[in-house]
Enzyme design. Structure first.
Site, short mmCIF file in Angstrom:
data_model
loop_
_atom_site.label_atom_id
_atom_site.label_comp_id
_atom_site.label_asym_id
_atom_site.label_seq_id
_atom_site.Cartn_x
_atom_site.Cartn_y
_atom_site.Cartn_z
CE LYS A 164 17.09 -66.50 2.46
NZ LYS A 164 16.50 -66.74 3.81
CE1 TYR A 192 20.52 -69.90 5.89
CE2 TYR A 192 19.58 -71.31 4.18
CZ TYR A 192 19.86 -70.05 4.68
OH TYR A 192 19.48 -68.93 3.98
CG ASN A 194 14.29 -63.89 4.60
OD1 ASN A 194 14.71 -64.71 3.78
ND2 ASN A 194 14.92 -63.62 5.73
CG HIS A 245 21.89 -66.03 3.55
ND1 HIS A 245 21.70 -66.21 4.90
CD2 HIS A 245 23.23 -66.16 3.34
CE1 HIS A 245 22.88 -66.45 5.47
NE2 HIS A 245 23.82 -66.43 4.54
CD GLU A 284 27.17 -67.65 5.09
OE1 GLU A 284 26.54 -67.88 6.14
OE2 GLU A 284 26.95 -66.66 4.37
#
Ligand code: CMP
Length: 140
Positions: free
Chosen positions: A10, A50, A113, A116, A127
């Site tokens: 990320k 998402y 965070n 993913h 995905e």
């Protein structure tokens, strides 16, 4: 079984300059990188990726964060790749992540965070197809 899964480094972890350190963990765990690209996601791409979280209270903040800078997207291949990647990542909230996991070492908050990873083999296939045409995934 031999599996493939999606990993996204990320914007926070890309900004921290730890792409290589995270890649090293994948490789040390026996996961192969069989596709990869750096990409600035558009709002539409982030929302589509998402989509399952669309009704969650954190959705807007999540999309905002995911378009805040480039991400590094890779397909990982190996035995039990989905679960193995989730083990390497640690819990979603870095406060709950086990010592030595990617999120414990590099993440700042549940939003920022660091990584993913697909949560199931079924979602992994969805995905992977979202970001990579089959011709850009290299069996090895
Ligand atoms: P990720 O694995 O990318 O999937 C959805 C993301 O939403 C998650 O990591 C977190 O970064 C973010 N998020 C923010 N708040 C929450 C929450 N309460 N529960 C789950 N995910 C959250």
């Amino acid at each position: 079984a031999l599996e493939r899964t999606i990993s996204i480094i990320k914007p926070d972890a890309v900004a921290k300059n730890v792409i290589g350190q995270i890649y090293a963990r994948f490789e040390q765990a026996g996961l192969k990188i069989v596709a990869a690209k750096m990409k600035q996601l558009s709002r539409q791409e982030a929302e589509g990726f998402y989509a399952v979280h669309r009704e969650r209270p954190f959705f807007n903040a999540l999309v905002e964060f995911m378009v805040s800078g480039p991400v590094m997207i890779q397909v990982l291949e190996g035995e039990n790749a989905v679960a193995k990647n989730r083990e390497l990542m640690g819990a979603t909230n870095p406060k709950d992540a086990a010592p030595g996991t990617i999120r414990a070492d590099f993440a700042d908050s549940i939003d920022a965070n660091a990584v993913h990873g697909s949560d199931s083999l079924e979602n992994a296939a969805i995905e992977i197809a979202y970001f990579f045409p089959q011709t850009d995934v290299y069996a090895r």
